[in-house]
Write an enzyme that holds these catalytic residues in place. Structure first.
Site, short mmCIF file in Angstrom:
data_model
loop_
_atom_site.label_atom_id
_atom_site.label_comp_id
_atom_site.label_asym_id
_atom_site.label_seq_id
_atom_site.Cartn_x
_atom_site.Cartn_y
_atom_site.Cartn_z
N HIS A 78 45.83 38.87 40.19
CA HIS A 78 44.72 39.78 40.46
C HIS A 78 45.17 41.05 41.22
CE1 HIS A 78 41.93 36.48 39.45
NE2 HIS A 78 42.60 35.72 40.29
O1 RIB Z 1 39.04 36.62 43.05
C1 RIB Z 1 40.39 36.98 43.25
C2 RIB Z 1 40.57 37.62 44.58
O2 RIB Z 1 40.22 36.68 45.60
C3 RIB Z 1 42.05 37.98 44.86
O3 RIB Z 1 42.08 39.10 45.71
C4 RIB Z 1 42.56 36.78 45.58
O4 RIB Z 1 43.64 37.08 46.45
C5 RIB Z 1 41.35 36.38 46.38
O5 RIB Z 1 41.32 37.20 47.56
#
Ligand code: RIB
Ligand code: CA
Length: 310
Positions: free
Chosen positions: A240
């Site tokens: 992500h």
């Molecule tokens: O949903 C994904 C996000 O939530 C990313 O930033 C992961 O590190 C968590 O913080």
């Protein structure tokens, strides 16, 4: 001239890869990391942030910020990231000092001290620090060059509830403040990050770097992906947060639309949902560049090349 950025983060294995990518890239001048409670509580996210800058051998200042959302009880994600938030490889206790100033004070002071439009904020976790700074010092809002964040979802739905992505869900009121702030916004939602899946081959490429960074990234990704592959049945896990940093380095890797995105802060059923007007069916003002596509191969090529520099 490198672009000045502040990374607001809740490490998190994917945060860690994003931070390493930024520290390895000369296009970016990472002024500081500001830690926020999210994946794990604040004492762990600030500690993890210090471990990551030490692993990169970069003396980047780390500040601790808010330990809870604006109005809600903290929801964490140890089920994804493990008890420490950086499970996958044991790292030495950090000796890199934590800055004394609160991250919110640092954000306010720094935005006031630099010329308007010269600092980009890169939130990779819940938006509590950013929203608190905006509430405490509204004069800094027009001074922010841009906010490029990971959060939300549209066609992908949510990952912590059927409707909401974790970063937005943890502090929806903070997200509402940021999305209504008027600051130029680039959003990396699950619609993009779920296309940026790791692969066995790439993890082995990381291990083959033969460096402490390569070994750490391979180990974190091995750990991190076990949850997503079980949940989605996909090969590989979504990286992500590195999408935020990759966008700053090479925006051509991503495609999206400038649309209206608003945050659900009332409904228990859809709390934290990013209501993205992708088809422009309302007359609500566009306020965000909401990404929908990524050149996966180009993204991982960039990651391998840059992480190989550390
Ligand atoms: O949903 C994904 C996000 O939530 C990313 O930033 C992961 O590190 C968590 O913080
Ligand atoms: Ca994160």
């Amino acid at each position: 001239m490198s672009r000045k950025i502040i990374i607001d983060t809740d490490p998190g294995q994917d945060d860690a890869v994003a931070i390493l990518l930024a520290l390895a890239s000369a296009e970016l001048d990472v002024l500081a990391l500001t830690a926020v409670a999210g994946n794990v509580p604040l004492p762990l996210t600030e500690r993890n942030a210090r471990q990551i800058v030490e692993l990169a051998s970069k003396p980047t200042p780390v500040y601790a910020g808010c330990d809870a959302p604006l109005h809600r009880i903290l929801v964490t994600a140890e089920h994804v990231h493990g008890k420490t938030g950086l499970d996958g490889i044991p790292l030495p206790d950090p000796t890199h000092p934590l800055q004394a100033r609160h991250a919110v004070d640092y954000l306010i002071d720094t935005l006031r001290a630099h010329p308007p439009g010269t600092i980009t904020l890169c939130p990779l976790g819940p938006l509590t620090n950013i929203a608190t700074a905006f509430q405490r010092a509204p004069d800094i809002i027009p001074r922010v060059a841009e906010i490029v964040l990971m959060g939300g979802g549209c066609f992908e739905g949510g990952n912590i509830t059927p409707a909401a992505e974790f970063n937005i869900y943890v502090d929806p009121e903070a997200a509402d403040i940021v999305f209504k702030s008027g600051v130029s916004l680039v959003v990396m939602p699950l619609d993009v990050t779920h296309k940026a899946l790791t692969s066995r081959a790439w993890i082995e490429e990381m291990r083959a770097l033969g460096t402490p960074v390569g070994h750490a990234v391979a180990s974190w990704t091995d750990f991190f992906e076990r949850f997503d592959t079980a949940k989605y049945g996909s090969e590989g896990a979504p990286l992500h947060d590195p999408c935020v940093i990759a966008y700053l380095i090479d925006p051509s890797l991503f495609t999206g639309r400038h649309i209206n995105v608003e945050i659900e802060t009332q409904s228990p059923l859809t709390l934290g949902m990013t209501v993205a007007d992708w088809w422009r069916v309302t007359d609500r003002e566009p306020n965000a560049m909401f990404m929908g596509g990524v050149d996966r191969e180009g993204f991982y090529r960039l990651l391998t090349e840059r992480l190989g520099r550390l």
